[in-house]
Design a protein around this motif. Structure first.
Motif, PDB file in Angstrom:
ATOM      1  N   ASP A 136     -25.514 -26.459 -33.568  1.00  0.00           N
ATOM      2  CA  ASP A 136     -25.126 -26.453 -34.979  1.00  0.00           C
ATOM      3  C   ASP A 136     -23.726 -25.856 -35.107  1.00  0.00           C
ATOM      4  O   ASP A 136     -23.447 -24.798 -34.541  1.00  0.00           O
ATOM      5  CB  ASP A 136     -26.139 -25.623 -35.774  1.00  0.00           C
ATOM      6  CG  ASP A 136     -25.872 -25.611 -37.264  1.00  0.00           C
ATOM      7  OD1 ASP A 136     -24.724 -25.358 -37.679  1.00  0.00           O
ATOM      8  OD2 ASP A 136     -26.829 -25.834 -38.025  1.00  0.00           O
ATOM      9  N   GLU A 137     -22.862 -26.489 -35.857  1.00  0.00           N
ATOM     10  CA  GLU A 137     -21.478 -26.012 -35.977  1.00  0.00           C
ATOM     11  C   GLU A 137     -21.361 -24.662 -36.669  1.00  0.00           C
ATOM     12  O   GLU A 137     -20.335 -23.998 -36.577  1.00  0.00           O
ATOM     13  CB  GLU A 137     -20.608 -27.038 -36.693  1.00  0.00           C
ATOM     14  CG  GLU A 137     -20.986 -27.276 -38.132  1.00  0.00           C
ATOM     15  CD  GLU A 137     -20.151 -28.365 -38.792  1.00  0.00           C
ATOM     16  OE1 GLU A 137     -19.871 -28.220 -39.980  1.00  0.00           O
ATOM     17  OE2 GLU A 137     -19.778 -29.333 -38.106  1.00  0.00           O
ATOM     18  N   ASN A 138     -22.402 -24.201 -37.362  1.00  0.00           N
ATOM     19  CA  ASN A 138     -22.353 -22.919 -38.056  1.00  0.00           C
ATOM     20  C   ASN A 138     -22.690 -21.735 -37.157  1.00  0.00           C
ATOM     21  O   ASN A 138     -22.546 -20.588 -37.579  1.00  0.00           O
ATOM     22  CB  ASN A 138     -23.304 -22.932 -39.258  1.00  0.00           C
ATOM     23  CG  ASN A 138     -22.868 -23.939 -40.287  1.00  0.00           C
ATOM     24  OD1 ASN A 138     -21.696 -24.052 -40.607  1.00  0.00           O
ATOM     25  ND2 ASN A 138     -23.815 -24.708 -40.793  1.00  0.00           N
ATOM     26  N   ALA A 139     -23.148 -21.969 -35.950  1.00  0.00           N
ATOM     27  CA  ALA A 139     -23.554 -20.894 -35.049  1.00  0.00           C
ATOM     28  C   ALA A 139     -22.349 -20.102 -34.565  1.00  0.00           C
ATOM     29  O   ALA A 139     -21.247 -20.642 -34.421  1.00  0.00           O
ATOM     30  CB  ALA A 139     -24.319 -21.470 -33.864  1.00  0.00           C
ATOM     31  N   THR A 140     -22.564 -18.829 -34.291  1.00  0.00           N
ATOM     32  CA  THR A 140     -21.520 -17.975 -33.723  1.00  0.00           C
ATOM     33  C   THR A 140     -21.057 -18.540 -32.389  1.00  0.00           C
ATOM     34  O   THR A 140     -19.869 -18.531 -32.069  1.00  0.00           O
ATOM     35  CB  THR A 140     -22.060 -16.541 -33.493  1.00  0.00           C
ATOM     36  OG1 THR A 140     -22.743 -16.095 -34.650  1.00  0.00           O
ATOM     37  CG2 THR A 140     -20.947 -15.583 -33.155  1.00  0.00           C
ATOM     38  N   ASN A 141     -21.999 -18.989 -31.585  1.00  0.00           N
ATOM     39  CA  ASN A 141     -21.753 -19.607 -30.280  1.00  0.00           C
ATOM     40  C   ASN A 141     -22.311 -21.016 -30.353  1.00  0.00           C
ATOM     41  O   ASN A 141     -23.475 -21.196 -30.693  1.00  0.00           O
ATOM     42  CB  ASN A 141     -22.467 -18.817 -29.183  1.00  0.00           C
ATOM     43  CG  ASN A 141     -22.050 -17.370 -29.168  1.00  0.00           C
ATOM     44  OD1 ASN A 141     -21.015 -17.035 -28.637  1.00  0.00           O
ATOM     45  ND2 ASN A 141     -22.865 -16.494 -29.776  1.00  0.00           N
ATOM     46  N   ARG A 142     -21.485 -21.998 -30.030  1.00  0.00           N
ATOM     47  CA  ARG A 142     -21.965 -23.364 -30.244  1.00  0.00           C
ATOM     48  C   ARG A 142     -21.604 -24.287 -29.099  1.00  0.00           C
ATOM     49  O   ARG A 142     -20.582 -24.113 -28.426  1.00  0.00           O
ATOM     50  CB  ARG A 142     -21.431 -23.930 -31.548  1.00  0.00           C
ATOM     51  CG  ARG A 142     -19.952 -24.129 -31.592  1.00  0.00           C
ATOM     52  CD  ARG A 142     -19.467 -24.573 -32.981  1.00  0.00           C
ATOM     53  NE  ARG A 142     -18.092 -25.029 -32.908  1.00  0.00           N
ATOM     54  CZ  ARG A 142     -17.716 -26.301 -32.837  1.00  0.00           C
ATOM     55  NH1 ARG A 142     -18.619 -27.256 -32.869  1.00  0.00           N
ATOM     56  NH2 ARG A 142     -16.450 -26.624 -32.766  1.00  0.00           N
ATOM     57  N   ALA A 143     -22.479 -25.251 -28.891  1.00  0.00           N
ATOM     58  CA  ALA A 143     -22.240 -26.333 -27.946  1.00  0.00           C
ATOM     59  C   ALA A 143     -21.945 -27.583 -28.764  1.00  0.00           C
ATOM     60  O   ALA A 143     -22.521 -27.790 -29.835  1.00  0.00           O
ATOM     61  CB  ALA A 143     -23.450 -26.558 -27.059  1.00  0.00           C
TER      62      ALA A 143
ATOM     63  N   ASP B 200     -19.340 -29.238 -24.226  1.00  0.00           N
ATOM     64  CA  ASP B 200     -18.302 -28.234 -24.384  1.00  0.00           C
ATOM     65  C   ASP B 200     -18.914 -27.094 -25.182  1.00  0.00           C
ATOM     66  O   ASP B 200     -19.917 -27.272 -25.884  1.00  0.00           O
ATOM     67  CB  ASP B 200     -17.095 -28.804 -25.131  1.00  0.00           C
ATOM     68  CG  ASP B 200     -16.454 -29.990 -24.408  1.00  0.00           C
ATOM     69  OD1 ASP B 200     -16.541 -30.054 -23.166  1.00  0.00           O
ATOM     70  OD2 ASP B 200     -15.880 -30.848 -25.088  1.00  0.00           O
ATOM     71  N   ALA B 201     -18.318 -25.919 -25.084  1.00  0.00           N
ATOM     72  CA  ALA B 201     -18.873 -24.773 -25.795  1.00  0.00           C
ATOM     73  C   ALA B 201     -17.771 -23.838 -26.263  1.00  0.00           C
ATOM     74  O   ALA B 201     -16.704 -23.760 -25.646  1.00  0.00           O
ATOM     75  CB  ALA B 201     -19.840 -24.016 -24.901  1.00  0.00           C
ATOM     76  N   GLU B 202     -18.050 -23.173 -27.360  1.00  0.00           N
ATOM     77  CA  GLU B 202     -17.242 -22.055 -27.826  1.00  0.00           C
ATOM     78  C   GLU B 202     -18.177 -20.866 -27.915  1.00  0.00           C
ATOM     79  O   GLU B 202     -19.194 -20.921 -28.617  1.00  0.00           O
ATOM     80  CB  GLU B 202     -16.638 -22.332 -29.204  1.00  0.00           C
ATOM     81  CG  GLU B 202     -15.512 -23.321 -29.189  1.00  0.00           C
ATOM     82  CD  GLU B 202     -14.912 -23.548 -30.570  1.00  0.00           C
ATOM     83  OE1 GLU B 202     -15.497 -23.109 -31.584  1.00  0.00           O
ATOM     84  OE2 GLU B 202     -13.861 -24.176 -30.628  1.00  0.00           O
ATOM     85  N   VAL B 203     -17.873 -19.818 -27.176  1.00  0.00           N
ATOM     86  CA  VAL B 203     -18.705 -18.617 -27.181  1.00  0.00           C
ATOM     87  C   VAL B 203     -17.858 -17.417 -27.551  1.00  0.00           C
ATOM     88  O   VAL B 203     -16.634 -17.425 -27.389  1.00  0.00           O
ATOM     89  CB  VAL B 203     -19.410 -18.402 -25.817  1.00  0.00           C
ATOM     90  CG1 VAL B 203     -20.329 -19.571 -25.498  1.00  0.00           C
ATOM     91  CG2 VAL B 203     -18.410 -18.199 -24.704  1.00  0.00           C
ATOM     92  N   ARG B 204     -18.506 -16.409 -28.058  1.00  0.00           N
ATOM     93  CA  ARG B 204     -17.837 -15.166 -28.455  1.00  0.00           C
ATOM     94  C   ARG B 204     -18.112 -14.097 -27.406  1.00  0.00           C
ATOM     95  O   ARG B 204     -19.208 -14.011 -26.869  1.00  0.00           O
ATOM     96  CB  ARG B 204     -18.369 -14.672 -29.805  1.00  0.00           C
ATOM     97  CG  ARG B 204     -18.201 -15.663 -30.918  1.00  0.00           C
ATOM     98  CD  ARG B 204     -16.780 -15.684 -31.378  1.00  0.00           C
ATOM     99  NE  ARG B 204     -16.643 -16.679 -32.449  1.00  0.00           N
ATOM    100  CZ  ARG B 204     -15.528 -16.881 -33.088  1.00  0.00           C
ATOM    101  NH1 ARG B 204     -14.462 -16.192 -32.811  1.00  0.00           N
ATOM    102  NH2 ARG B 204     -15.474 -17.797 -34.031  1.00  0.00           N
TER     103      ARG B 204
END
Length: 187
Positions: A130-137, A150-154
């Motif tokens: 889900d695009e609203n998650a703090t960490n998302r795939a 792909d991922a964006e993680v904090r």
């Protein structure tokens, strides 16, 4: 102590996390809910002080844990032979989250974050496709029989965003991408 809880996804998530820690050379001791085929066991031993444990809700035994980090994958109605009803189960998961050590990390699937809004004294993050998650795939795709994403993680301390591209997972399905994502965040 890293405790992985949820009505489903515990074994996959704890196995992926243990594998990430082991293959990185950092290592961990892990108690898994099933036999990990690459280790031919449900037990991985290490000399460091990191432990990954599958926190089972079945008999409320996970309430005896005091983890530093908790991943909660799901809180679907289950084990209604133990719990009075679905709300009793959800309330028990909240009690588990409240067992985290002060300033510990509570990492929950974005779809269940509302259940944990009143948990205090810990860092809270979410994960999901889900695009609203703090960490998302995102950018999920299949190539050569592998699930890529792909991922964006904090970061866990400064919450700096880290971008990861073309991660490969041999387990199919969005739920396994989410499981892997939570393991990546903690790893």
């Amino acid at each position: 102590t890293i405790a992985v809880a949820g009505t489903h996804g515990k074994t996959s998530t704890s196995s992926i996390l243990a594998h990430l820690l082991e293959s990185s050379g950092f290592g961990c001791t892990a108690f898994l809910g099933g036999i990990a085929t690459n280790y031919h066991s449900n037990l991985i031993l290490s000399t460091n002080n990191i432990i990954v444990v599958e926190a089972d809700e079945y008999d409320r035994s996970f309430l005896h844990l005091r983890p530093d980090i908790a991943i909660i994958t799901s809180v679907d109605a289950d084990h209604l032979d133990i719990y009075n009803d679905d709300q009793d189960l959800k309330n028990t998961f909240v009690r588990f989250a409240e067992k985290l050590k002060p300033n510990g990390l509570l990492l929950v699937n974005e779809s269940i974050k509302a259940h944990f809004e009143n948990v205090s004294g810990v860092q809270k993050q979410t994960y999901s496709i889900d695009e609203n998650a703090t960490n998302r795939a995102f950018n999920l795709r299949i190539e050569n029989n592998k699930q890529l994403f792909d991922a964006e993680v904090r970061g866990l301390t400064n919450f700096e965003k880290i971008s990861l591209n073309s991660l490969s997972l041999s387990l199919p399905g969005n739920h396994n991408v989410a499981n892997a994502l939570s393991a990546i965040v903690v790893g």
